[in-house]
Enzyme design. Structure first.
Site, PDB file in Angstrom:
ATOM      1  CG  HIS A  95       6.160  17.928  21.613  1.00 29.33           C
ATOM      2  ND1 HIS A  95       5.316  17.119  20.888  1.00 29.33           N
ATOM      3  CD2 HIS A  95       6.286  19.059  20.886  1.00 29.33           C
ATOM      4  CE1 HIS A  95       4.947  17.741  19.783  1.00 29.33           C
ATOM      5  NE2 HIS A  95       5.520  18.914  19.751  1.00 29.33           N
TER       6      HIS A  95
ATOM      7  CD  GLU B 216      11.799  20.375  11.825  1.00 36.04           C
ATOM      8  OE1 GLU B 216      11.508  19.784  10.764  1.00 36.04           O
ATOM      9  OE2 GLU B 216      10.951  20.915  12.545  1.00 36.04           O
TER      10      GLU B 216
HETATM   11  C1  TPP Z   1       9.009  18.233  13.106  1.00 35.45           C
HETATM   12  C2  TPP Z   1       8.310  19.255  13.893  1.00 35.45           C
HETATM   13  N1  TPP Z   1       8.722  20.536  13.787  1.00 35.45           N
HETATM   14  C3  TPP Z   1       8.101  21.498  14.492  1.00 35.45           C
HETATM   15  C4  TPP Z   1       7.065  21.201  15.328  1.00 35.45           C
HETATM   16  C5  TPP Z   1       6.383  22.288  16.157  1.00 35.45           C
HETATM   17  N2  TPP Z   1       5.082  22.562  15.602  1.00 35.45           N
HETATM   18  C6  TPP Z   1       3.981  21.999  16.087  1.00 35.45           C
HETATM   19  S1  TPP Z   1       2.634  22.410  15.212  1.00 35.45           S
HETATM   20  C7  TPP Z   1       3.524  23.356  14.155  1.00 35.45           C
HETATM   21  C8  TPP Z   1       2.873  24.076  13.028  1.00 35.45           C
HETATM   22  C9  TPP Z   1       2.328  23.120  12.043  1.00 35.45           C
HETATM   23  O1  TPP Z   1       1.748  23.821  11.017  1.00 35.45           O
HETATM   24  P1  TPP Z   1       0.737  23.117  10.024  1.00 35.45           P
HETATM   25  O2  TPP Z   1       1.382  21.914   9.449  1.00 35.45           O
HETATM   26  O3  TPP Z   1       0.275  24.129   9.056  1.00 35.45           O
HETATM   27  O4  TPP Z   1      -0.441  22.601  10.949  1.00 35.45           O
HETATM   28  P2  TPP Z   1      -1.512  23.481  11.748  1.00 35.45           P
HETATM   29  O5  TPP Z   1      -0.950  23.675  13.137  1.00 35.45           O
HETATM   30  O6  TPP Z   1      -1.689  24.760  11.043  1.00 35.45           O
HETATM   31  O7  TPP Z   1      -2.735  22.650  11.779  1.00 35.45           O
HETATM   32  C10 TPP Z   1       4.865  23.347  14.498  1.00 35.45           C
HETATM   33  C11 TPP Z   1       5.929  24.079  13.795  1.00 35.45           C
HETATM   34  C12 TPP Z   1       6.682  19.857  15.428  1.00 35.45           C
HETATM   35  N3  TPP Z   1       5.708  19.460  16.238  1.00 35.45           N
HETATM   36  N4  TPP Z   1       7.300  18.912  14.684  1.00 35.45           N
END
Ligand code: TPP
Ligand code: TPP
Ligand code: MG
Ligand code: MG
Lengths: 327, 322, 327, 322
Positions: B127, B58
């Site tokens: 959220h 971000e």
């Molecule tokens: C700071 C932040 N940015 C965006 C999100 C939205 N978001 C939730 S899960 C996710 C993907 C996360 O990817 P990863 O770290 O690979 O974990 P996975 O879901 O694959 O286990 C995103 C972008 C969030 N929760 N927090």
């Protein structure tokens, strides 16, 4: 020693940039000690070869972003010493009409997009300037200066990764002057070369001798060419030395405490970028001795005049408070 | 007039502005597929360069938007949820929110930050927070929070055309709301409130989802013979003080309804301003109806109890009329 | 195939953890599809071997920090399926009395310091738990799970560097399930192995097969031993696969759009961690077939009962809103 | 009683609490040498483990503080300037400010964040913002901002002993102020205001440096025969509404003096609360005296013009008495 690949004009150009920075910073140091300057002032003495060599490899269209220690970057990019000096005094005639100050000089006319007082805060902005060039199909390159300390900020990580994934024309120049404030870089990270962090982003990471302006020029030029070709970002780590204080007047802060390695400081003194360049220019006869001296005294005088003019400039009008807010 | 959903209207504003101005582009996490439907389909039309999926970074994405904005582009930075702005807070408060001023007017930052604001999906504290109050405090950031499809489209277009940084807040809980959206081009100026319901007895000021809370309360109050005026501020910074003060001059009573933690909230700002500037017209104390002063809980029953409710608004109106 | 170094008890223990996670997540998926669960739900199916192998290498004193995709971590660390299920329903009987939900489960009794809904948000907190152990001279280890996507957050960078400079007992386990939401990891970074980023912090970075619970156990154990010895942090990248959706119900989000590589998905299906373990356990005769079946049906039933109990649990009292605020 | 400077009193509180409780430690950038004198000398006494110099990594350092706090320690996280908290905003708002609640009371976060708040060193926008308003909005964070050596020491001790996260704000511009500090142990409870000057004509509420602005104005007003009561809130969250309301019940006039951008500021909160709860006692509109609504400029003359001044306060008092 003679650098075949550095034409005389270029060598003199780089030398002049270094000299202008040095004389400017010396004057600023004096002014600060005399209590003439408000706010915090961070000098670039000892690091001039980095800005000079790097900026000599850029065109006027290429942009730079700078830090709290930004005077040298402005001068190296071709900035106006008078307007910068006036800004340091907080005067209406300054670059930012007195609203910015030492840590916030910008000159958008020459592609100097601004100094940022937040450590690491400029790195993502430089990525955006690179994104702009990529988006518009321009062959402009965006370059960012930041310190060893800044390389431990999250912004460094996110920015290099973002620039890499989008293959943006961004050059990240880390000025490793061995300290972030009073903390030795080696205490703030467990690696020898910040350049190695490039591995984590799949981009080239190079170590360069930041005392050697010509080397800085060469590595930057290669990175610029790569970026213009669409090859994406490069991380360049310039090993350099902050000659003086973190911020002017730090003796008061320190109250007798020390944090510097004496031997290292002595070595840095001996390896002065201005002296090295001066030797090169005179030993290779690029300019006769009297012209060399004249150049120096011209610059010194110009800087003194800039200080005088700044001192005599008006403060900003209170009404200007509400200007420059919205477009 | 065609009826569209809130998200469809927002999507339309994005598409139209991207068609109109080549400098406008969108960057954010999964904006291609569209975590929120507002960005869906844009990638198909505008391609890789203008709809950019970013890493989850971000701070850098916000900063990249700023860098692009000061070098001639007009970025829309979609950071998904309001709370994710916390990671980019420095870039917004210190950089976007000051660069023009700090550099003495040498540059400007025509940039839209776009996030969903507030609660309603039972997703827990991370959220579900409303964040507008933080950005209202910043002197060089505009903030808008539309409640209807019509306002959403018109305000987003204004935000994109604005030469200054604008935080465009939308609401997941309003995503499916339908309303009339003209087929013809229009914009809604930033800074103009909309009286969503006229009335002479009490002025209720709201924005985003709380507009409906206020309108529902006004409906219920009508049955009691109380005519509430509901002002939808739409723009939170700058905000339309004049419309509010005019209304209070008429009603003499003021209630601020705001989905956010109470202290230093938008409701505090509205209430303080009315108290300062319409004191002699006020016939009863100003009142604030906000979230309860606790982090956002997950459980739907608790979440509902935290948010400002129709009953809360009615109680405030009863109190002001007592 | 027989793993000499994995005693029967341990193999069965790990197998049981995987099985419990799988059956729990399957039930949660069903419940979500039936509209019984509020909020967002992110399942761990396909990734169970990571949590199970990793947590088997930890003691009850060692702590973990988790993510939005955290159910598996809680179960692997020995958490209470009933209290977790109740929390997913938002009930008063849940781990957090309904205040946390799927993305915010914690069980401080067993060293599960909490799931964090902010991507990358837990990494620094894990550094703090490690700092605590170091400060107190305890031989406790702090372990942190996070995704490939989180590895692009500034918090990742700052945290690994901080843990490294202080030589803290922190183990960073990056679950590279190839996607962050709908973005392939390879689009979000220009490197093959996130483990390589360890170079930038001067710490070991290892790639491990996240489908192989025993391998996860082994690399974690080595990292734990290193940390307990005062050797500092390790970054472990577990190559794994998210079998299903990013979040349950994403078909509605996607509206027909696709983002997955079909071949890769098929390969992942074939390489199922539960099936691999099941084969191992049965082929090596660690448990007779009927006991294996009984184990499975016991767990399945237990999970179903947990769901039933959760469903029938009371919602939190409104008054509880103002509890748990201050100590 | 010995007279000490504001920074010396803060330093003393740190040293005494670190002596008292082995779980208390300090982490931050250059806390050993001490960018601000408040942490100077502690490293000599307490050594490497208890006075930890960190890399420049605000987000991780704040988070590390949280992790240490939930596992039994009592960290003091020094992030130097208020604006640097922006980089740690997520850890403060989403994590420290919610963990206890979010996890249903399973844990608590006995942690002090410490920064310099506001302007006064002519350092430009990035080093001159007041940030208290942001953290006052968060339901599970306490915020204090002392104005005297005595209050500084007593409040910092309370902050360190508090079992919840506390943001301790200090002011560079007050660093050299001297005042009496008892040699004996004392603490000042969080949440109690201090009437720094009694008066019957108007209530002026302030905190930190603006306390002196208000006191100077009160001195000047005395010559005119106006007796202003100056309340130093000291604690901003929770804040001592009762003392303020009592005072307004007496004076009927209220002025909030707050160094911060005006919108959604602490001044807005105080003014709104007084307007809500003391309406029938008020004889004139509440008023806010804050920064002008612009980013912080560098030039000393501009900086001074932005900040709330004695003249601004006097003008407000004249207006309220008119
Ligand atoms: C700071 C932040 N940015 C965006 C999100 C939205 N978001 C939730 S899960 C996710 C993907 C996360 O990817 P990863 O770290 O690979 O974990 P996975 O879901 O694959 O286990 C995103 C972008 C969030 N929760 N927090
Ligand atoms: C985000 C942030 N943290 C801390 C500071 C305070 N600060 C100013 S300069 C500095 C040191 C920066 O070190 P480095 O990046 O190496 O640059 P150098 O001063 O050596 O040129 C620090 C910590 C700041 N300005 N911004
Ligand atoms: Mg440095
Ligand atoms: Mg992933």
């Amino acid at each position: 020693m003679h650098h075949q690949d550095i034409p005389v004009d270029l060598a003199l150009d780089i030398y002049t940039r270094v000299l202008r920075i040095r004389r400017f910073e010396e004057e600023v140091g004096r002014l600060f000690r005399q209590g003439q300057l408000p706010g915090f002032v961070h000098l670039y003495i000892g690091e001039e070869a980095v800005a000079a060599g790097v900026c000599a490899a850029l065109t006027d269209e290429d942009t730079i972003i700078s830090t709290h220690r930004g005077h040298g970057h402005v001068i190296a990019k071709g900035g106006d010493i008078k307007r910068m000096m006036a800004e340091l005094f907080g005067k209406a005639t300054g670059y930012c009409k007195g609203k910015g100050g030492s840590m916030h000089i910008a000159d958008f006319e020459i592609g100097m997009l601004g100094a940022i007082g937040i450590v690491g805060g400029g790195i993502p902005i430089a990525v955006g300037a690179g994104l702009s060039a990529w988006y518009s199909g321009s062959d402009r390159v965006s370059l960012c200066f930041f310190g060893d300390g800044a390389a431990n900020e999250g912004s460094f990580h996110e920015s290099l990764n973002l620039a890499s994934t989008l293959t943006l024309p961004v050059i990240f120049v880390c000025e490793n002057n061995q300290y972030g404030e009073f903390t030795p870089a080696k205490n703030a990270m467990n690696i020898n070369d910040i350049a190695d962090r490039a591995i984590g982003y799949g981009i080239p990471g190079l170590v360069a001798d930041g005392v050697d302006a010509f080397e800085m020029y060469r590595v930057t030029r290669a990175a610029v060419e790569r970026a213009r070709r669409g090859g994406g970002p490069t991380l360049i780590e310039a090993k350099t030395h902050r000659r003086g204080s973190h911020a002017e007047g730090e003796e008061a802060f320190l109250a007798g405490q020390t944090y510097r390695d004496e031997a290292e400081t002595a070595a840095a003194q001996a390896n002065d970028p201005l002296r090295l360049l001066h030797s090169y220019v005179s030993e290779n006869g690029l300019l006769p001795a009297e012209q060399l001296e004249a150049l120096d005294s011209d610059i010194t005088q110009f800087v003194a005049e800039a200080a005088e003019a700044a001192r005599n400039s008006p403060d900003p009008e209170i009404e200007s408070l509400f200007e420059d807010l919205w477009l | 007039m065609p009826r569209k959903t809130y998200v469809a209207a927002i999507q339309e504003a994005l598409a139209e502005e991207m068609r109109r101005d080549q400098r406008v582009f969108l960057i954010g996490e999964d904006v291609r597929i569209g975590v929120f439907p507002s960005t869906r389909g844009l990638h198909t039309e505008f391609g890789d360069k203008r709809v950019i999926d970013s890493p989850i970074s971000e701070l850098a994405v916000a900063g990249a938007g700023i860098g692009a904005a000061v070098t001639g582009l007009r970025p829309i930075v979609d950071l998904m949820f309001g709370t994710f702005l916390y990671l980019a807070f420095d870039q917004i408060a210190n950089q976007a929110g000051a660069m023009r001023y700090m550099y003495g007017g040498q540059t400007n930052v025509p940039l839209v930050f776009m996030v969903q604001n507030g609660a309603g999906s039972s997703a827990g504290h991370h959220h579900s927070q409303a964040v507008h109050q933080f950005f209202m405090n910043m002197p060089q950031i505009k903030v808008v929070l539309p409640s209807t499809p019509y306002d959403g489209k018109g305000l987003l277009k204004s935000a994109i055309r604005d030469d200054n940084p604008v935080l465009f807040l939308h609401s997941l809980s309003l995503g499916g709301k339908r309303g009339e959206v003209p087929a013809d081009e229009y914009v809604i100026p930033i800074g103009e409130a909309d009286v969503k319901r006229a009335g002479n007895d009490v002025t209720i000021c709201a924005a985003g989802p709380t507009v409906y809370t206020a309108l529902d309360a006004a409906d219920a109050l009508e049955a009691e013979g109380v005519a509430a005026e509901v002002i939808d501020l739409r723009s939170l910074s700058p905000w339309d003080k004049e419309t509010v003060l005019e209304s209070v001059a008429k009603t003499g009573r003021f209630i601020a309804v705001d989905e956010s933690f109470p202290t230093c909230s938008a409701a505090s700002e509205w209430a303080a301003t009315v108290a300062e500037e319409a004191f002699y017209q006020l016939r009863a104390p100003v009142q604030r109806v906000t979230n309860k002063d606790v982090p956002m809980p997950f459980s739907p029953v608790l979440e509902k109890a935290v948010l400002p409710s129709e009953a809360d608004v009615i109680a405030a109106v009863h109190k002001t009329l007592a």
